[in-house]
Enzyme design. Structure first.
Site, PDB file in Angstrom:
ATOM      1  N   HIS A 243       4.773   5.651  11.639  1.00  0.00           N
ATOM      2  CA  HIS A 243       4.298   5.526  10.260  1.00  0.00           C
ATOM      3  C   HIS A 243       3.362   6.710  10.018  1.00  0.00           C
ATOM      4  CE1 HIS A 243       3.161   3.914   6.509  1.00  0.00           C
ATOM      5  NE2 HIS A 243       2.834   2.679   6.842  1.00  0.00           N
TER       6      HIS A 243
ATOM      7  N   LYS B 134      25.553  -3.692  -0.812  1.00  0.00           N
ATOM      8  CA  LYS B 134      27.026  -3.703  -0.870  1.00  0.00           C
ATOM      9  C   LYS B 134      27.625  -2.980   0.330  1.00  0.00           C
ATOM     10  CE  LYS B 134      26.459  -2.903  -5.774  1.00  0.00           C
ATOM     11  NZ  LYS B 134      26.575  -1.809  -6.738  1.00  0.00           N
TER      12      LYS B 134
ATOM     13  N   ARG C 103      11.169   3.888   3.481  1.00  0.00           N
ATOM     14  CA  ARG C 103      10.815   2.921   4.537  1.00  0.00           C
ATOM     15  C   ARG C 103      12.069   2.150   4.908  1.00  0.00           C
ATOM     16  NH1 ARG C 103       5.733  -1.133   4.669  1.00  0.00           N
ATOM     17  NH2 ARG C 103       4.768   0.866   5.191  1.00  0.00           N
TER      18      ARG C 103
ATOM     19  N   ARG D  32       0.807  -1.231   0.000  1.00  0.00           N
ATOM     20  CA  ARG D  32       0.000   0.000   0.000  1.00  0.00           C
ATOM     21  C   ARG D  32       0.839   1.280   0.000  1.00  0.00           C
ATOM     22  NH1 ARG D  32      -2.741  -3.792   1.645  1.00  0.00           N
ATOM     23  NH2 ARG D  32      -0.787  -4.296   2.659  1.00  0.00           N
ATOM     24  N   THR D  33       1.786   1.353   0.921  1.00  0.00           N
ATOM     25  CA  THR D  33       2.476   2.644   1.099  1.00  0.00           C
ATOM     26  C   THR D  33       3.266   2.989  -0.157  1.00  0.00           C
ATOM     27  OG1 THR D  33       2.632   2.082   3.424  1.00  0.00           O
ATOM     28  CG2 THR D  33       3.949   3.945   2.676  1.00  0.00           C
TER      29      THR D  33
HETATM   30  N1   CP Z   1      -0.359  -0.085   5.809  1.00  0.00           N
HETATM   31  C1   CP Z   1       0.864  -0.337   5.289  1.00  0.00           C
HETATM   32  O1   CP Z   1       1.871   0.272   5.666  1.00  0.00           O
HETATM   33  O2   CP Z   1       0.841  -1.310   4.334  1.00  0.00           O
HETATM   34  P1   CP Z   1       2.125  -1.762   3.485  1.00  0.00           P
HETATM   35  O3   CP Z   1       3.078  -2.416   4.451  1.00  0.00           O
HETATM   36  O4   CP Z   1       1.609  -2.706   2.449  1.00  0.00           O
HETATM   37  O5   CP Z   1       2.747  -0.530   2.907  1.00  0.00           O
END
Ligand code: CP
Length: 309
Positions: free
Chosen positions: A129, A80, A101, A51-52
């Protein structure tokens, strides 16, 4: 230039402006379809995501911009031994904005010390998040028409769940939000969430181990996954993995206007029979994620004087 590393980087007024902008994007998609012409978003994902990452990428494309990036550390020079600092220093020469991320808590904050462009924390370990939180706030606002004076139950893995930590930090800034923290004792929220976030805010909260007893009190139920990847042993994960499973029977005592949310992905903590319940909003929530990220990209580029808007 400003970054989004944690929800507390934004004032309540700025959050509300971003929600208003997302709502305007939803109503007037064409108006925004060329606003980022010529701009590039880099998505640096050192940890898996559906999603993100994809909603960030869809968001930039729908604003007229382009996307570069990688979806796993193995396909970048991190494999590396390149540091986060060097990676970001390089990529910020290639893109106008970076969504990142990383499994290590604080990695986006380190990145922010070396970048030439805005950094967005797209999830760092078990810490935060913030773009999921903006997604959640937009969803609650669209469902309830307000962000204050309601009772929210947060259920599942509250210890490692970064979405929960970020959402509590944001919601406890609003008046009259009551928190019901539903988890096995071992998976309750970390102490800092109680002592540094909830208690100083004056928000009312309770910690319970059962969902059934509190269900009738809830206006919003935020389910979360028991996250296998964050446990130190497989035995610990197996002990908790089926702690909460939301099904139609459990919802019999719930309010008619309950809003059921989940950041997704789910494993088995929401039975698929709940998907057809009109109170289930987690798929709308995932769609809202794209619109709020469009609003966030516009806002950060504008704040960095890199967008005429
Ligand atoms: N909600 C969320 O962070 O989903 P993903 O891990 O798929 O990005």
């Amino acid at each position: 230039m400003r970054h989004l590393l944690d929800t507390t980087d934004l004032s309540l007024c700025e959050i509300e402006e971003m929600i208003d902008l997302a709502n305007d994007i939803i109503s007037n998609k064409k108006k925004y379809s060329h606003i980022c012409d010529g701009k590039k978003l880099a998505t640096l994902f050192f940890e898996p995501s559906t999603r993100t990452r994809l909603s960030f990428e869809a968001a930039m494309y729908e604003l007229g911009g382009n996307v570069i990036g990688f979806s796993e550390a193995a396909s970048s020079s991190a494999s590396k031994g390149e540091t986060v600092e060097d990676t970001v220093r390089i990529v910020s020469n290639y893109a106008d904005i970076i969504a990142m991320r990383h499994p290590l808590e604080g990695a986006p904050r380190v990145a922010a010390t070396k970048t030439l462009v805005p950094i967005i924390n797209a999830g760092d370990g078990g810490h935060a998040h913030p773009t999921q939180t903006l997604t959640d706030l937009l969803t609650i606002y669209r469902e309830k028409g307000r962000l204050d004076n309601f009772t929210i139950g947060l259920c599942g893995d509250l210890k490692f769940g970064r979405t929960v930590h970020s959402l509590i930090k944001a919601l406890c800034r609003y008046k009259g939000v009551r928190f019901v923290l539903i988890a096995p004792r071992e998976l309750q929220v970390p102490d800092y969430i109680i002592h540094d976030v909830l208690e100083p805010s004056g928000a009312l909260y309770t910690q319970v181990e059962s969902l059934d007893a509190v269900m009738p009190d809830l206006d919003v139920l935020y389910m979360t996954r028991i996250q296998r990847e964050r446990f130190f042993s497989q035995d610990e994960y197996l002990k908790h993995k089926d702690a909460f499973i939301l099904d139609a029977a459990k919802l019999e005592n719930a309010k008619g206007d309950l809003t059921i949310m989940h950041p997704l992905p789910r494993v088995n903590e929401i039975s698929t029979e709940v998907d057809d319940d009109p109170r289930a909003k987690y798929f709308e929530q995932a769609l809202n994620g794209k619109y709020i990220r469009m609003a966030l990209i516009i806002t950060l580029l504008k704040w960095g004087d890199n967008l005429e808007y």
